[in-house]
Write an enzyme that holds these catalytic residues in place. Structure first.
Site, short mmCIF file in Angstrom:
data_model
loop_
_atom_site.label_atom_id
_atom_site.label_comp_id
_atom_site.label_asym_id
_atom_site.label_seq_id
_atom_site.Cartn_x
_atom_site.Cartn_y
_atom_site.Cartn_z
N SER A 82 0.83 -1.18 -0.11
CA SER A 82 -0.18 0.13 0.15
C SER A 82 0.67 1.38 0.06
CB SER A 82 -0.99 0.06 1.18
OG SER A 82 -0.22 -0.23 2.47
N LYS A 92 -11.44 0.77 -2.29
CA LYS A 92 -10.46 1.69 -3.28
C LYS A 92 -10.90 1.86 -4.68
CE LYS A 92 -7.44 0.95 0.62
NZ LYS A 92 -6.97 0.39 1.60
N HIS A 104 -5.03 -3.07 -3.05
CA HIS A 104 -4.60 -1.96 -3.97
C HIS A 104 -4.47 -2.64 -5.67
CE1 HIS A 104 -4.06 0.93 -1.09
NE2 HIS A 104 -3.60 -0.07 -0.39
C1 LIG Z 1 -7.03 -0.10 2.98
C2 LIG Z 1 -6.30 -1.55 3.22
C3 LIG Z 1 -6.91 -2.23 4.10
C4 LIG Z 1 -8.25 -1.94 5.02
O1 LIG Z 1 -9.12 -1.88 4.39
P1 LIG Z 1 -10.62 -0.84 4.56
O2 LIG Z 1 -11.65 -1.18 3.96
O3 LIG Z 1 -10.17 0.64 4.55
O4 LIG Z 1 -10.62 -1.13 6.21
C5 LIG Z 1 -6.68 -3.39 4.17
N1 LIG Z 1 -5.53 -3.94 3.52
C6 LIG Z 1 -4.87 -2.92 2.78
C7 LIG Z 1 -3.64 -3.56 2.11
C8 LIG Z 1 -5.36 -1.84 2.72
O5 LIG Z 1 -4.53 -1.04 1.87
#
Ligand SMILES: *Cc1c(COP(=O)(O)O)cnc(C)c1O
Length: 393
Positions: free
Chosen positions: A178, A238, A206
Site C-alpha cells: 500500500s 479503493k 490495491h
Molecule cells: C486499505 C487497506 C485495508 C483496509 O481496508 P478498509 O476497507 O479501508 O478497512 C486493508 N489492507 C490493505 C492492504 C489496505 O490498503
C-alpha cells in the site's frame, strides 16, 4: 508505550514537536481529482479511488435505488436479520469475479483481516508476514494470539528460512504494497506456503480493479488461482469506489469464517444499499477497461517525466508512485511546497512507513488527465531539494 492518563497533553506535545502529529483534512464535496478541501480547490494525488468510481453517476443511482428498496440501516449483524438479498447478490458476483466458490462480505478491510486471521490461527501457531504488510494484517496476527514472525520485504528466501523453523499456520502478504506500490513475489510465496502446508492469505486491496484482465487483481496478473492462494481478501473502498471488503475462497473456508470470524459475527451488517452500489461499480470496473488503460498511460507519462527530472522514484508499476523524502521534515516540506502550488499530495510518516522512509505517496486515478500529470511534474520540478525549515504542523 501508551501515555498515562495524566500525560496525554504531554504526549500530544511530543508528537507535535516530532512533527508526527496528524489531523484529517476537511473535504467539502465528493471524491475526485479536484476536491474542495478546507475551503480551496486543489489538484489531488492521494486518493485510492483508482478507477474514478467513487462519484460515478450510475453508482450513485444504484445507491439511491438500494436505499429506496432496503432503507438505510441493515438493522442487525449478518447472522441475526442483517443479511439481505443485496448482500447475497454481491457475494455471488464477487465469487464469480474472483473465480472462487464463495465470497463473504465484511464491513471493512480492517475487520476482514482481523476476522480471517484470528479465525484460522491461534495460541501455539506461528504466522509469517512481510515486514511492510498493512497494519490490519499485523493487528490480525496480534488478535489471534498466535506468534508472529516478520520476514524481509518481498523476500521469498527470508520466508523460506522462517518456514523451515516449523509450526507456521498462515502466511499473509499484501498483493500490491500500500505504501510502496510494488507487487509481492506471489508465485514464489505460494509455492513455499504450499510446501509448508500453511495457508496463504493475499490482501489485494490495491490490486483489485487495477491489475489483470477485467481488474481481477494481483493473482490474475500472476496467473495464480485458489489452489495456489487459498485466501483472497479484497476491499471495496479503493478501486471499486464504495466501502467494505470481502474474503473469497473455498466453501469450507467461508463456512468456517461464518462460524468463527468475530469481525463477521459481532458487527452490524453494512447497509444493503452499499451492496447494490458495489455491484454496479464492480460491473463498470470489469467492463470499462479503458479506465485501466488510462491509468497505465498516466503512470507511464509520470514515470518518464519524473526520470527526466531526476526524481528518486521507486520500482512501482502501479498507481502508487512514492517519492522517498527520508526525513519527516523533508516529506512535510515537499507536501507543503506542493500545496502552495495548488497540489495535494499527503506526506506519509512513521509509523505508517519505517523510520527514515517518510515520503510523498502519489497516487493516480483514471479520473486524472494528462494535463494533471504535467502540472504535477511541473510542481515537483520546482521543489527545493534540501530540508526546508518550517514552523507549525
Ligand atoms: C486499505 C487497506 C485495508 C483496509 O481496508 P478498509 O476497507 O479501508 O478497512 C486493508 N489492507 C490493505 C492492504 C489496505 O490498503
Amino acid at each position: 508505550m501508551s501515555p498515562a492518563r495524566a500525560d496525554l497533553a504531554a504526549e500530544l506535545e511530543r508528537l507535535r514537536a516530532a512533527r508526527l502529529y496528524r489531523a484529517p483534512r476537511l473535504l467539502e464535496g465528493p471524491q475526485g481529482p479536484r476536491p474542495r478541501i478546507d475551503g480551496r480547490e486543489l489538484l489531488a494525488f492521494c486518493s485510492n479511488d483508482y478507477l474514478g468510481l467513487a462519484n460515478h453517476p450510475r453508482v450513485i443511482a444504484a445507491f439511491q435505488r438500494g436505499a429506496e428498496t432496503y432503507g438505510v440501516g441493515s438493522g442487525a449483524s449478518h447472522l441475526i436479520t442483517g443479511h439481505s438479498a443485496a448482500h447475497r447478490a454481491l457475494e455471488e458476483a464477487l465469487a464469480e469475479f474472483t473465480g472462487r466458490p464463495r465470497a463473504l462480505l465484511f464491513a471493512t478491510g480492517y475487520l476482514a483481516n482481523l476476522g480471517v486471521i484470528s479465525a484460522l490461527a491461534g495460541r501455539g501457531d506461528w504466522i509469517c508476514e512481510d515486514r511492510l504488510n498493512h497494519a490490519s494484517l499485523l493487528d490480525g496476527a496480534l488478535l489471534s494470539r498466535a506468534r508472529l514472525r516478520r520476514y524481509a520485504h518481498g523476500d521469498p528466501r527470508a520466508l523460506a528460512r522462517r518456514l523451515a523453523e516449523g509450526g507456521v499456520r498462515l502466511v499473509a502478504t499484501d498483493g500490491v504494497f500500500s505504501m510502496d506500490g510494488d507487487l509481492a513475489p506471489l508465485p514464489e510465496l505460494a509455492a513455499l506456503a504450499r510446501n509448508a502446508d500453511a495457508w496463504l492469505l493475499v490482501d489485494d486491496a490495491h490490486g483489485l480493479g487495477v491489475l489483470g484482465a477485467e481488474g481481477r487483481g494481483s493473482l490474475a496478473h500472476c496467473g495464480l488461482g485458489p489452489e495456489e492462494v487459498p485466501i483472497l481478501v479484497g476491499t471495496l473502498g479503493k478501486a471499486l469506489g464504495t466501502a467494505g471488503a470481502f474474503v473469497a475462497g473455498s466453501e469450507e473456508l467461508i463456512e468456517t469464517l461464518i462460524q468463527r470470524a468475530r469481525g463477521y459475527i459481532f458487527t452490524t451488517a453494512p447497509p444493503p444499499a452499499l451492496a447494490v452500489a458495489t455491484r454496479e461499480s464492480l460491473g463498470i470496473a470489469r467492463r470499462e477497461s479503458w479506465r485501466r488503460e488510462r491509468l497505465r498511460a498516466l503512470i507511464r507519462r509520470f514515470r518518464a517525466g519524473a526520470a527526466e527530472l531526476g526524481l528518486p522514484l521507486m520500482d512501482s508499476a502501479t498507481p502508487i508512485q512514492p517519492l522517498i523524502a527520508g526525513t519527516v521534515e523533508q516529506a512535510l516540506a515537499w507536501s507543503r511546497d506542493l500545496e502552495a502550488q495548488g497540489i495535494l499530495v499527503s506526506a506519509i510518516r512513521p509509523p505508517t512507513v519505517p523510520e527514515g522512509a517518510s515520503r510523498l505517496r502519489i497516487t493516480f486515478s483514471a479520473a486524472h488527465g494528462e494535463q494533471d500529470v504535467d502540472r504535477l511534474l511541473e510542481a515537483l520540478g520546482r521543489l527545493r531539494p534540501g530540508v526546508t525549515k518550517t514552523t507549525g504542523p
